[in-house]
Design an enzyme around this catalytic site. Structure first.
Site: not given
Length: 253
Positions: A8, A130
């Site tokens: 990330d 998500d």
């Protein structure tokens, strides 16, 4: 089952967030390309990249450079999510050499556009779904929609046969080292024939075994690898072990 270590990116650095909260950030490396080489040296055959700044609508040059550096440093397929919202971004990012892109918020808000792009790039675009309490979260997880994750998956599948995969993330599990939401993943797999990639909460070798036994297409592992809770070679070995015991194909392990 494929295993994708996560990198990330925020401010050009390799970080991890807890439950998508940008205020709960841990920096693991100032050199993401070095981290990428580390995972590949430990057996990774795929890498999952996320541009956290772009996910919030603020692409920055540092992350773009980090992505380019990673692609130059390793010779494995890399997929990227975060801020993939229009034709120009998709064309540009594929031009960098990425193997797959993940479209999140735009897949919910513009499903017809997403389907057209899937047809333009067959099997190279995945939907990043998500979920918070089963409902789709958008805009870097800052907003929660009124659309269920399962309904979105069904709708996208009805519009195109060329979607590569669904990356399903349970936000409550992400970065919490508490195990994946196996029930939600099972519900998603039952709802569609699109390959489902599990993301969020994968923490132990037993988690990997369970996901493999449930015929999960792939899983993304982040904080557990960085914190040392889970050893990548052990996770890969667990996939092989389960597949061999069941008479399955261990070629991706």
């Amino acid at each position: 089952m494929e295993i994708w270590p996560a990198i990330d990116l925020r401010g050009g650095k390799c970080v991890r967030l807890k439950q998508g909260d940008y205020a709960r950030e841990t920096v693991f490396s100032d050199e993401p390309a070095t981290m990428a080489r580390q995972w590949v040296s430990r057996g990774a055959q795929f890498l999952h990249l996320v541009d956290l700044d772009a996910a919030r609508g603020a692409p920055i040059p540092e992350n773009r450079q980090a992505i380019a550096d990673i692609l130059h440093a390793v010779d494995v397929p890399c997929q990227l999510g975060g801020g993939v919202r229009d034709d120009a971004a998709i064309d540009d990012l594929f031009g960098l050499g990425l193997s797959r892109l993940i479209v999140g918020s735009a897949a919910l808000k513009q499903p017809d556009w997403f389907a057209r792009m899937c047809d333009r790039y067959p099997k190279r675009l995945a939907a990043g779904i998500d979920a918070r309490d089963g409902m789709v979260a958008t805009d870097g997880w800052l907003e929660t929609s009124q659309r269920s994750a399962v309904d979105l998956a069904k709708d996208l599948r009805s519009k195109t046969e060329n979607i590569a995969a669904i990356i399903y993330t349970d936000i409550a599990k992400d970065g919490m080292l508490s195990g994946p939401n196996l029930e939600a993943l099972a519900e998603m797999r039952a709802a569609t024939d699109i390959p489902v990639i599990a993301s969020g909460g994968v923490t132990t070798v037993e988690d990997v075994r369970q996901l493999t036994a449930q015929n999960t297409y792939a899983c993304i592992i982040g904080r557990a690898l960085y914190d040392g809770c889970l050893d990548l070679p052990a996770a890969l070995a667990a996939v092989t072990e389960v597949l061999q015991a069941s008479g399955g194909d261990s070629s991706n392990a």
